[in-house]
Structures are given as C-alpha cells and as structure tokens.
Design a protein around this motif. Structure first.
Motif, short mmCIF file in Angstrom:
data_model
loop_
_atom_site.label_atom_id
_atom_site.label_comp_id
_atom_site.label_asym_id
_atom_site.label_seq_id
_atom_site.Cartn_x
_atom_site.Cartn_y
_atom_site.Cartn_z
N TYR A 1 0.82 -1.14 -0.10
CA TYR A 1 0.19 -0.11 -0.05
C TYR A 1 0.78 1.15 -0.18
O TYR A 1 1.97 1.29 0.46
N PRO A 2 0.44 2.15 -0.54
CA PRO A 2 1.10 3.47 -0.54
C PRO A 2 1.18 4.45 0.76
O PRO A 2 0.85 5.67 0.49
N TRP A 3 1.31 3.59 1.74
CA TRP A 3 1.36 4.42 3.05
C TRP A 3 2.28 3.71 3.92
O TRP A 3 2.71 2.53 3.97
N THR A 4 2.58 4.22 5.15
CA THR A 4 3.11 3.73 6.26
C THR A 4 2.03 3.51 7.49
O THR A 4 1.21 4.17 7.73
N ASP A 5 2.20 2.38 8.29
CA ASP A 5 1.42 2.36 9.28
C ASP A 5 1.76 3.21 10.44
O ASP A 5 2.80 3.05 10.81
N GLU A 6 0.82 3.99 10.85
CA GLU A 6 0.87 5.12 11.85
C GLU A 6 0.11 4.77 13.06
O GLU A 6 -0.18 5.68 13.83
N ASN A 7 -0.26 3.81 13.29
CA ASN A 7 -1.37 3.42 14.47
C ASN A 7 -0.74 3.79 15.73
O ASN A 7 -1.10 4.11 16.69
N ILE A 8 0.85 3.78 15.85
CA ILE A 8 1.38 4.16 17.15
C ILE A 8 0.97 5.66 17.31
O ILE A 8 1.11 6.08 18.79
N THR A 9 0.74 6.62 16.33
CA THR A 9 0.34 7.68 16.77
C THR A 9 -1.16 8.01 17.50
O THR A 9 -1.20 8.86 18.29
N ALA A 10 -1.90 6.75 17.44
CA ALA A 10 -3.13 6.84 18.11
C ALA A 10 -2.90 5.93 19.61
O ALA A 10 -4.00 5.84 20.21
N SER A 11 -1.86 5.46 19.84
CA SER A 11 -1.71 4.43 20.82
C SER A 11 -1.81 5.19 22.29
O SER A 11 -2.12 4.76 23.11
N GLY A 12 -1.51 6.33 22.55
CA GLY A 12 -1.43 7.37 23.46
C GLY A 12 -2.90 7.78 23.77
O GLY A 12 -3.02 8.30 24.84
N ILE A 13 -4.00 7.49 23.00
CA ILE A 13 -5.39 8.03 22.96
C ILE A 13 -6.15 7.00 23.89
O ILE A 13 -6.16 5.73 23.57
N CYS A 14 -6.80 7.18 25.16
CA CYS A 14 -7.65 6.28 25.91
C CYS A 14 -8.61 5.78 25.20
O CYS A 14 -8.98 6.33 24.06
N PHE A 15 -9.16 4.81 25.53
CA PHE A 15 -10.16 4.04 25.23
C PHE A 15 -11.54 4.88 24.97
O PHE A 15 -12.50 5.12 23.90
N GLU A 16 -11.73 5.73 26.13
CA GLU A 16 -13.00 6.59 26.12
C GLU A 16 -13.02 7.76 24.91
O GLU A 16 -13.91 7.86 24.18
N ALA A 17 -11.74 8.21 24.70
CA ALA A 17 -11.52 9.52 23.97
C ALA A 17 -11.60 8.86 22.49
O ALA A 17 -12.22 9.30 21.37
N ALA A 18 -10.88 7.51 22.30
CA ALA A 18 -11.10 7.02 20.86
C ALA A 18 -12.54 6.35 20.60
O ALA A 18 -13.02 6.82 19.47
N ARG A 19 -13.12 6.12 21.43
CA ARG A 19 -14.71 5.72 21.27
C ARG A 19 -15.62 6.96 20.85
O ARG A 19 -16.27 7.02 20.01
#
Length: 191
Positions: free
Chosen positions: A62-80
C-alpha cells in the motif's frame, strides 16, 4: 588315633580356609558374563518427503506507512468518542492541536501520550477509529483510489468484528501518506 588339633594347626586351617574363600569369591565376582550378540533388523535409509509446493501469498504494497502508534496514547473513552470521524493532519501544528483537543475533552484520566510524526516533504497523517461489539476487530482494505485529476485519494475499508463477546471494541486505522499534501483524503468504512 585321632589327636586333637592344636591351636597352631587350627590357626593354619583357618588361614587356609579364609584364603580359599577369598580366592573363590574373587574368581566368581570379578568375572563378567560374555556379551551376547544383538541382531538389529535391517534399517532402511530415511528418504526426504517433499513438502507440497505452494506459491507464497503476496502482501499488497500500500502507498502508506502504518502509523497506528500515533493513536496508541489515546485512551479508550476518547477513541470511542471520536469513532467514525476522519482526521487528516498536514502540519505539525495540526498534530499538536489534535492532541490538545483530545486532552480538552477530559475523557482520559491522564493527558494523552503524544507520538511524533514527520510532516516533511508534504507527508500527511490521516486516520480514524471504528467501534463495534465482538471478541476481536480489524480493518480490511477493500480498495485504494487515487485520482490525480480530481486530486482525491480514497481508502475504502471494511470494519470486521468477530465473535459473540459482549465487548465494546475500538480499532484505529492511521496511516502516513507521502506526496498527497494537496489531495482530498477520504476514508469510506463499511461493515
């Protein structure tokens, strides 16, 4: 004419008897049995069993890099709370504001952990969270469309939850895109 044995003759008989006993015991104890021959059945030489040959499954590039690490510091409640919203960040200042907005909502017990991302050369950070119920959750990429005339880039995903667990799940999908600074970046998520 039986004469009684004297002490000295008794002693001599005793020494002879002990000596014979030692010699006889040494002869019987020191001798080991002869080895017996063991005949093994004829053994065949093992042959290699060929493994089935299958072509390796290619992982799409795919023409991208996996950047899920940028979302790893967000708590469950904020992500939901943010599930379903698409975020497209083009500059470091927008990235800082993104984290500031999450902190200002006070859905997390502690300030979020901020992960760096390099926006050099027109790199873009884009992503979203999807929410559902089940045991596990994942995103599957269905299609990627780049229209250079309309200057759009669209990623179509399927959000899949598996199992009958009563767990509320939130799954991130964040990517780093090169050379799309001026494009309208869109996500389409189906279930």
């Amino acid at each position: 004419m039986n004469q009684p044995l004297t002490r000295s003759s008794q002693f001599i008989y005793l020494l002879v008897g002990v000596g014979l006993a030692v010699i006889l015991s040494a002869c019987t104890m020191g001798v080991s049995p002869l080895p017996t021959a063991v005949f093994l059945p004829e053994m065949s030489t093992p042959t290699a069993t060929p493994l089935p040959t299958t072509a390796p499954t290619a992982t799409p590039a795919y023409p991208w890099t996996d950047e899920n690490i940028t979302a790893s510091g967000i708590c469950f409640e904020a992500a939901r709370d943010a599930a379903g919203r698409v975020f497209v960040l083009r500059r470091a200042e927008e990235h800082i504001r993104f984290y500031d907005e999450v902190d200002s909502r006070r859905l997390c017990r502690q300030p979020v952990t901020r992960q760096p991302f390099t926006f050099d050369g027109g790199r873009v950070l884009a992503g979203l969270w999807s929410a559902g119920m089940g045991c596990t959750a994942r995103h599957e990429v269905l299609s990627v469309q780049r229209d250079d005339t309309a200057r759009t880039f669209t990623i179509t995903l399927r959000f899949v939850t598996d199992g009958d667990c009563a767990y509320e799940l939130v799954r991130p999908f964040w990517v780093g895109l090169d050379g799309l600074g001026e494009y309208n970046i869109q996500f389409v998520v189906t279930q």
